[in-house]
Design an enzyme around this catalytic site. Structure first.
Site, PDB file in Angstrom:
ATOM      1  N   ALA A 157     -13.812  -1.944  -8.917  1.00 28.53           N
ATOM      2  CA  ALA A 157     -13.460  -0.543  -9.147  1.00 28.53           C
ATOM      3  C   ALA A 157     -14.492   0.148 -10.037  1.00 28.53           C
ATOM      4  O   ALA A 157     -14.768   1.340  -9.878  1.00 28.53           O
ATOM      5  CB  ALA A 157     -12.075  -0.440  -9.773  1.00 28.53           C
ATOM      6  N   ASN A 188     -14.041   1.939   1.778  1.00 29.54           N
ATOM      7  CA  ASN A 188     -12.577   2.085   1.825  1.00 29.54           C
ATOM      8  C   ASN A 188     -12.135   2.977   2.979  1.00 29.54           C
ATOM      9  O   ASN A 188     -10.945   3.164   3.183  1.00 29.54           O
ATOM     10  CB  ASN A 188     -12.046   2.653   0.502  1.00 29.54           C
ATOM     11  CG  ASN A 188     -12.410   4.108   0.329  1.00 29.54           C
ATOM     12  OD1 ASN A 188     -13.411   4.578   0.871  1.00 29.54           O
ATOM     13  ND2 ASN A 188     -11.612   4.839  -0.414  1.00 29.54           N
ATOM     14  N   SER A 200       0.826  -1.219   0.000  1.00 26.46           N
ATOM     15  CA  SER A 200       0.000   0.000   0.000  1.00 26.46           C
ATOM     16  C   SER A 200       0.853   1.259   0.000  1.00 26.46           C
ATOM     17  O   SER A 200       1.834   1.366   0.733  1.00 26.46           O
ATOM     18  CB  SER A 200      -0.917   0.014   1.227  1.00 26.46           C
ATOM     19  OG  SER A 200      -1.558   1.270   1.306  1.00 26.46           O
ATOM     20  N   LYS A 233     -12.741  -4.774   1.604  1.00 24.79           N
ATOM     21  CA  LYS A 233     -13.642  -3.645   1.350  1.00 24.79           C
ATOM     22  C   LYS A 233     -15.128  -4.012   1.488  1.00 24.79           C
ATOM     23  O   LYS A 233     -15.941  -3.153   1.820  1.00 24.79           O
ATOM     24  CB  LYS A 233     -13.378  -3.069  -0.044  1.00 24.79           C
ATOM     25  CG  LYS A 233     -12.089  -2.262  -0.130  1.00 24.79           C
ATOM     26  CD  LYS A 233     -11.941  -1.664  -1.512  1.00 24.79           C
ATOM     27  CE  LYS A 233     -10.879  -0.579  -1.513  1.00 24.79           C
ATOM     28  NZ  LYS A 233     -10.931   0.215  -2.745  1.00 24.79           N
ATOM     29  N   ASP A 281     -24.505   6.305   2.366  1.00 25.94           N
ATOM     30  CA  ASP A 281     -25.265   5.977   1.156  1.00 25.94           C
ATOM     31  C   ASP A 281     -24.348   5.585   0.012  1.00 25.94           C
ATOM     32  O   ASP A 281     -24.605   4.640  -0.715  1.00 25.94           O
ATOM     33  CB  ASP A 281     -26.105   7.191   0.711  1.00 25.94           C
ATOM     34  CG  ASP A 281     -27.245   7.447   1.669  1.00 25.94           C
ATOM     35  OD1 ASP A 281     -27.533   6.562   2.503  1.00 25.94           O
ATOM     36  OD2 ASP A 281     -27.846   8.536   1.591  1.00 25.94           O
ATOM     37  N   ASP A 289     -13.867   6.263  -2.921  1.00 28.63           N
ATOM     38  CA  ASP A 289     -13.230   5.936  -4.209  1.00 28.63           C
ATOM     39  C   ASP A 289     -13.858   6.730  -5.360  1.00 28.63           C
ATOM     40  O   ASP A 289     -13.156   7.197  -6.255  1.00 28.63           O
ATOM     41  CB  ASP A 289     -13.335   4.436  -4.511  1.00 28.63           C
ATOM     42  CG  ASP A 289     -12.345   3.616  -3.697  1.00 28.63           C
ATOM     43  OD1 ASP A 289     -11.279   4.155  -3.327  1.00 28.63           O
ATOM     44  OD2 ASP A 289     -12.640   2.437  -3.432  1.00 28.63           O
ATOM     45  N   GLY A 308     -15.683  -4.733 -12.695  1.00 26.27           N
ATOM     46  CA  GLY A 308     -15.288  -5.302 -11.407  1.00 26.27           C
ATOM     47  C   GLY A 308     -15.586  -4.334 -10.273  1.00 26.27           C
ATOM     48  O   GLY A 308     -16.388  -3.403 -10.410  1.00 26.27           O
ATOM     49  N   TYR A 353      -2.251   2.815 -12.184  1.00 29.81           N
ATOM     50  CA  TYR A 353      -1.201   3.846 -12.082  1.00 29.81           C
ATOM     51  C   TYR A 353       0.197   3.261 -11.973  1.00 29.81           C
ATOM     52  O   TYR A 353       1.168   3.990 -11.707  1.00 29.81           O
ATOM     53  CB  TYR A 353      -1.489   4.824 -10.940  1.00 29.81           C
ATOM     54  CG  TYR A 353      -1.602   4.192  -9.585  1.00 29.81           C
ATOM     55  CD1 TYR A 353      -2.841   3.834  -9.071  1.00 29.81           C
ATOM     56  CD2 TYR A 353      -0.471   3.937  -8.823  1.00 29.81           C
ATOM     57  CE1 TYR A 353      -2.949   3.232  -7.845  1.00 29.81           C
ATOM     58  CE2 TYR A 353      -0.574   3.331  -7.584  1.00 29.81           C
ATOM     59  CZ  TYR A 353      -1.818   2.995  -7.094  1.00 29.81           C
ATOM     60  OH  TYR A 353      -1.917   2.390  -5.869  1.00 29.81           O
TER      61      TYR A 353
HETATM   62  P1  ATR Z   1     -11.438  -4.957  -9.027  1.00 28.43           P
HETATM   63  O1  ATR Z   1     -12.406  -5.291  -7.953  1.00 28.43           O
HETATM   64  O2  ATR Z   1     -10.116  -4.470  -8.516  1.00 28.43           O
HETATM   65  O3  ATR Z   1     -12.015  -4.082 -10.092  1.00 28.43           O
HETATM   66  P2  ATR Z   1     -12.008  -7.404 -10.349  1.00 28.43           P
HETATM   67  O4  ATR Z   1     -13.320  -7.393  -9.704  1.00 28.43           O
HETATM   68  O5  ATR Z   1     -11.302  -8.700 -10.421  1.00 28.43           O
HETATM   69  O6  ATR Z   1     -11.032  -6.371  -9.673  1.00 28.43           O
HETATM   70  O7  ATR Z   1     -12.159  -6.797 -11.817  1.00 28.43           O
HETATM   71  C1  ATR Z   1     -11.112  -6.701 -12.693  1.00 28.43           C
HETATM   72  C2  ATR Z   1     -11.643  -6.203 -14.047  1.00 28.43           C
HETATM   73  O8  ATR Z   1     -10.628  -6.420 -15.011  1.00 28.43           O
HETATM   74  C3  ATR Z   1     -12.872  -6.964 -14.518  1.00 28.43           C
HETATM   75  O9  ATR Z   1     -13.657  -6.107 -15.305  1.00 28.43           O
HETATM   76  C4  ATR Z   1     -12.243  -8.068 -15.349  1.00 28.43           C
HETATM   77  O10 ATR Z   1     -13.092  -8.633 -16.308  1.00 28.43           O
HETATM   78  P3  ATR Z   1     -13.965  -9.949 -15.944  1.00 28.43           P
HETATM   79  O11 ATR Z   1     -15.149  -9.460 -15.196  1.00 28.43           O
HETATM   80  O12 ATR Z   1     -14.321 -10.541 -17.264  1.00 28.43           O
HETATM   81  O13 ATR Z   1     -13.070 -10.820 -15.122  1.00 28.43           O
HETATM   82  C5  ATR Z   1     -11.156  -7.298 -16.032  1.00 28.43           C
HETATM   83  N1  ATR Z   1     -10.114  -8.190 -16.534  1.00 28.43           N
HETATM   84  C6  ATR Z   1      -9.151  -8.805 -15.820  1.00 28.43           C
HETATM   85  N2  ATR Z   1      -8.361  -9.544 -16.628  1.00 28.43           N
HETATM   86  C7  ATR Z   1      -8.864  -9.404 -17.907  1.00 28.43           C
HETATM   87  C8  ATR Z   1      -8.487  -9.899 -19.194  1.00 28.43           C
HETATM   88  N3  ATR Z   1      -7.436 -10.706 -19.364  1.00 28.43           N
HETATM   89  N4  ATR Z   1      -9.242  -9.518 -20.278  1.00 28.43           N
HETATM   90  C9  ATR Z   1     -10.300  -8.690 -20.115  1.00 28.43           C
HETATM   91  N5  ATR Z   1     -10.689  -8.186 -18.917  1.00 28.43           N
HETATM   92  C10 ATR Z   1      -9.985  -8.528 -17.832  1.00 28.43           C
END
Ligand code: ATR
Length: 277
Positions: A137, A91, A19, A70, A82, A107, A135, A224
């Protein structure tokens, strides 16, 4: 005479050594000459609740929360804001004087503050915004984009079901597209946001075709590491307004720092350098 307690705060996760928040908080504490400490704290999953309940007695006024806790802290908290409810994750925890734990999510605030400052001329309501990824984020990003008045949000994700799920939750301003269409839907976009982990050091590349990116389109990557991802480098080459992801990390910390240490901190170039050092 009892001396006032020195406020303590932590970033909680497992693992947490990676972190960058401690560097950020140390920089601000030093800059403003404030008494206080901020430490990384790794907690085992089966100890999360008992540890959180103990922290206020030890002098902690709050904590940031990172992977993988989280969502878990939402169940432990006594009060949930909310925006944390909408995002489904927290977070930032505030340990109140009455002993209650308040969970918040900054976030989305961090994301939008970074975007606004990096692209002050961007108008959320005129052109569609493309969000890559669905996902954890993406939830904070989508919530804050809708909040500032984006009228058409094009969401695409490798796993279409996850995007459909978000569309169901966030309503009809969100439209879902197949991942193979990503290159097409960004052609007339006002802004493109990458919320996937693609392009991060050690992860696969983002393979979305970028030939349709127009000069002036705002392109933001929440990755980043590296600061200039291949997406941002290509977007810059095409005359887009590029906004890197570091600012999201910096701005999301502002509300917690202010609350815990009593000073609203400024995000400037020195802040960026302190975190990158
Ligand atoms: P976070 O919570 O940090 O956003 P996550 O929930 O694992 O992490 O989400 C990662 C994102 O990157 C998701 O949108 C994931 O797509 P999937 O929902 O299909 O898994 C995307 N991602 C990760 N690796 C990928 C890859 N090789 N090709 C396309 N999308 C990818």
């Amino acid at each position: 005479m009892t001396l006032p307690r020195i406020p303590l705060a932590a970033v909680i996760g497992a693992p947490v050594a990676h972190s960058r928040s401690p560097r950020l908080f140390h920089h601000w504490l030093g800059k403003y000459g404030l008494k206080g400490h901020y430490i990384p704290m790794e907690i085992a999953p089966d100890r999360l609740e008992s540890a959180l309940r103990m922290l206020p007695d030890l002098g902690f006024v709050g904590a940031n929360v990172t992977i993988p806790y989280k969502e878990d802290v939402m169940r432990i908290a006594d009060l949930v804001s909310d925006r944390a409810t909408v995002i489904g994750a927290a977070n930032t925890l505030i340990f109140r004087e009455d002993g209650k734990i308040h969970a918040d999510n900054t976030d989305g605030y961090g994301f939008m503050e970074n975007l606004r400052r990096g692209a002050p001329d961007w108008d959320p309501s005129t052109k569609p915004v493309v969000v890559l990824g669905a996902g954890g984020a993406a939830r904070a990003v989508i919530a804050s984009l809708l909040d500032v008045g984006v009228t058409e949000l094009r969401l695409t994700n490798r796993t279409r079901d996850r995007a459909e799920q978000l569309c169901e939750e966030f309503g009809n301003r969100v439209q879902v597209y197949d991942w193979v269409q990503a290159g097409n839907i960004l052609e007339d976009a006002g802004a493109v946001i990458n919320t996937t982990s693609l392009g991060m050091a050690g992860k696969p590349e983002l393979r979305v075709p970028l030939g349709g990116l127009q000069p002036g389109t705002v392109v933001n990557d929440i990755v980043y590491t590296p600061l200039k991802t291949p997406l941002l480098a290509e977007a810059e080459h095409r005359g887009c307004t590029v906004v890197d992801g570091l600012g999201m990390l910096l701005y999301q910390a502002v509300p917690g720092f202010e609350r815990w240490f009593g000073q609203r901190p400024e995000v400037d170039e020195a802040t960026r350098q302190a975190v990158l050092a």
